[in-house]
Write a protein that holds these residues in place. Structure first.
Motif, short mmCIF file in Angstrom:
data_model
loop_
_atom_site.label_atom_id
_atom_site.label_comp_id
_atom_site.label_asym_id
_atom_site.label_seq_id
_atom_site.Cartn_x
_atom_site.Cartn_y
_atom_site.Cartn_z
N LEU A 14 47.62 48.59 30.91
CA LEU A 14 47.82 47.25 31.49
C LEU A 14 47.53 46.28 30.36
O LEU A 14 46.38 45.97 30.10
CB LEU A 14 46.79 47.02 32.59
CG LEU A 14 47.21 47.02 34.03
CD1 LEU A 14 46.02 46.73 34.90
CD2 LEU A 14 48.32 46.04 34.30
N LEU A 74 41.16 47.11 28.28
CA LEU A 74 42.17 48.18 28.21
C LEU A 74 42.29 49.00 29.49
O LEU A 74 42.35 50.24 29.43
CB LEU A 74 41.87 49.14 27.06
CG LEU A 74 42.28 48.72 25.65
CD1 LEU A 74 41.93 49.84 24.66
CD2 LEU A 74 43.77 48.43 25.57
N VAL A 125 44.67 51.06 39.18
CA VAL A 125 44.27 50.47 37.91
C VAL A 125 42.95 51.15 37.56
O VAL A 125 41.99 51.06 38.33
CB VAL A 125 44.08 48.95 38.04
CG1 VAL A 125 43.45 48.38 36.77
CG2 VAL A 125 45.42 48.28 38.33
N LYS A 137 39.62 51.58 35.51
CA LYS A 137 38.65 50.95 34.62
C LYS A 137 37.83 52.08 34.01
O LYS A 137 37.13 52.80 34.74
CB LYS A 137 37.76 50.00 35.43
CG LYS A 137 38.54 48.89 36.12
CD LYS A 137 38.57 47.68 35.22
CE LYS A 137 39.43 46.57 35.76
NZ LYS A 137 38.73 45.29 35.78
N VAL A 174 41.02 51.11 40.98
CA VAL A 174 41.26 49.94 41.82
C VAL A 174 42.68 50.08 42.35
O VAL A 174 43.62 50.17 41.55
CB VAL A 174 41.14 48.64 41.00
CG1 VAL A 174 41.30 47.43 41.89
CG2 VAL A 174 39.82 48.59 40.23
N LEU A 219 48.10 46.94 43.38
CA LEU A 219 48.83 46.12 44.35
C LEU A 219 50.22 45.85 43.79
O LEU A 219 50.41 44.94 42.97
CB LEU A 219 48.09 44.80 44.60
CG LEU A 219 46.61 44.91 44.97
CD1 LEU A 219 46.01 43.53 45.24
CD2 LEU A 219 46.40 45.82 46.18
N ASN A 234 41.47 35.83 37.77
CA ASN A 234 41.22 37.14 38.37
C ASN A 234 41.40 37.14 39.88
O ASN A 234 40.61 37.70 40.65
CB ASN A 234 39.85 37.68 37.95
CG ASN A 234 39.85 38.12 36.49
OD1 ASN A 234 40.75 38.85 36.08
ND2 ASN A 234 38.89 37.65 35.73
N LEU A 283 44.77 37.60 42.66
CA LEU A 283 46.17 37.96 42.80
C LEU A 283 46.65 37.50 44.17
O LEU A 283 45.86 37.37 45.11
CB LEU A 283 46.36 39.49 42.69
CG LEU A 283 45.97 40.13 41.35
CD1 LEU A 283 46.08 41.65 41.44
CD2 LEU A 283 46.84 39.60 40.21
N1 LIG Z 1 44.70 46.19 41.59
C1 LIG Z 1 45.62 45.56 40.84
N2 LIG Z 1 46.89 45.45 41.25
C2 LIG Z 1 47.83 44.82 40.49
N3 LIG Z 1 47.55 44.26 39.29
C3 LIG Z 1 46.29 44.32 38.82
C4 LIG Z 1 45.26 44.97 39.57
N4 LIG Z 1 44.12 44.90 38.85
C5 LIG Z 1 44.42 44.25 37.72
N5 LIG Z 1 45.72 43.88 37.70
C6 LIG Z 1 46.41 43.14 36.61
O1 LIG Z 1 45.85 43.51 35.36
C7 LIG Z 1 45.16 42.42 34.74
C8 LIG Z 1 43.89 42.92 34.09
O2 LIG Z 1 43.03 43.48 35.05
P1 LIG Z 1 41.50 43.10 35.10
O3 LIG Z 1 41.37 41.61 35.10
O4 LIG Z 1 40.87 43.80 36.23
O5 LIG Z 1 41.03 43.74 33.72
P2 LIG Z 1 40.02 43.26 32.60
O6 LIG Z 1 40.18 44.16 31.44
O7 LIG Z 1 38.67 43.17 33.18
O8 LIG Z 1 40.59 41.86 32.25
P3 LIG Z 1 39.98 40.57 31.56
O9 LIG Z 1 38.62 40.88 31.09
O10 LIG Z 1 40.98 40.31 30.49
O11 LIG Z 1 40.01 39.56 32.65
C9 LIG Z 1 44.94 41.43 35.87
O12 LIG Z 1 44.84 40.11 35.43
C10 LIG Z 1 46.16 41.66 36.75
O13 LIG Z 1 47.28 40.97 36.22
#
Ligand SMILES: Nc1ncnc2c1ncn2[C@@H]1O[C@H](COP(=O)(O)OP(=O)(O)OP(=O)(O)O)[C@@H](O)[C@H]1O
Ligand SMILES: [Mg+2]
Length: 254
Positions: A14, A20, A33, A35, A98, A101, A139, A141
């Motif tokens: 993603l 990452l 998704v 983590k 996660v 969606l 953060n 959606l």
């Molecule tokens: N469950 C989900 N369904 C659809 N898209 C998702 C989902 N979770 C995350 N995303 C997409 O992926 C992106 C990154 O996910 P997330 O914010 O959870 O990761 P992160 O690495 O913690 O990001 P950051 O620290 O850059 O905010 C989100 O902004 C969203 O666009």
């Protein structure tokens, strides 16, 4: 505890996420998704994701379903991208999934229909000291016409200070939270009324139940808190202590 599935395929990274995250498939035929435990700040971030997601649900805030994702070492072997391969290697074991969606949009303020949900999200972020819901990166959606809250790993940051042992909850209890950058900062005037509605929903028993959702595996021992149960109790103490003050609530009477 959240249910556990096994990863069957790493589909794609993603690219947006700072940590990452990747899209994976699991043996329940679900798409998640993922983590990764091997990313950035390790398993504490996953604990925060589970705890805050459960709190969100209790407050009536939509948030994707969570699972534990068991990742086997052989999956890393089929991965061509070296950076991803390293991440998968470092993440063998239990990761966070996660529910993906499909077709969700980035949040657009203009389409927010339920003002009360915005205020509840603001309260949640103040209570859990979440610093990751700014205009630049809300953060949130939009999916099936509703707002869904994601990405709660930057909450409960007190646990990053537990390396030498669990610290004093009084400090977190009184710690202020800066609303100025928050995507719903303009709703701060509604917080006292929201607070009065939300507070009766949370107490020590409820918080202890929330912590039962966190897998033992992510509750790594620190000096003085040797077992997962000790660690759960520490989180509950911190959250109960914060619930007992309002120093953190923007706009609350001193
Ligand atoms: N469950 C989900 N369904 C659809 N898209 C998702 C989902 N979770 C995350 N995303 C997409 O992926 C992106 C990154 O996910 P997330 O914010 O959870 O990761 P992160 O690495 O913690 O990001 P950051 O620290 O850059 O905010 C989100 O902004 C969203 O666009
Ligand atoms: Mg994010």
């Amino acid at each position: 505890m959240i249910p556990v599935q096994s990863v069957t395929r790493y589909a794609t990274p993603l690219r947006e996420g700072g940590s990452l995250p990747g899209i994976v498939e699991a043996d329940d035929l679900g798409t998640y998704v993922c983590k990764f435990r091997g990313a950035g700040q390790g398993v504490r971030v996953l604990v925060a994701e589970v705890v805050v997601s459960r709190l969100a649900s209790l407050l009536g805030i939509r948030t994707p379903r969570l699972v534990g994702l068991d990742l086997r070492s052989d999956l890393a072997r089929y991965e061509a991208d070296e950076e991803v391969q390293d991440l998968l290697r470092a993440s063998v074991g239990l990761n966070l999934g996660v529910d993906f969606l499909p077709g969700s949009f980035g949040f657009d303020r203009a389409t927010l229909t339920d003002d009360d949900v915005a205020t509840r999200i603001l309260w949640l972020d103040a209570f859990t000291a979440n610093v990751d819901r700014s205009w630049r990166n809300p953060n949130l959606l939009r999916w099936h016409g509703e707002v869904w809250a994601i990405d709660h790993g930057a909450s409960l940051y007190f646990h990053h200070g537990w390396v030498g042992g669990v610290t004093d909850p009084a400090r977190f209890a009184a710690q202020r939270w800066d609303v100025s950058d928050h995507v719903f900062a303009d709703r701060v005037g509604e917080l006292p009324a929201a607070d009065a509605r939300i507070t009766p929903l949370l107490d020590e028993t409820v918080l202890a139940d929330v912590l039962r959702d966190v897998p033992d595996d992510w509750l790594e021992a620190v000096p003085g808190a040797e077992t997962p149960e000790d660690m759960r109790a520490a989180y509950v103490r911190f959250l109960v202590a914060r619930l007992g003050t309002r120093s953190w609530l923007p706009g609350a009477a001193a």
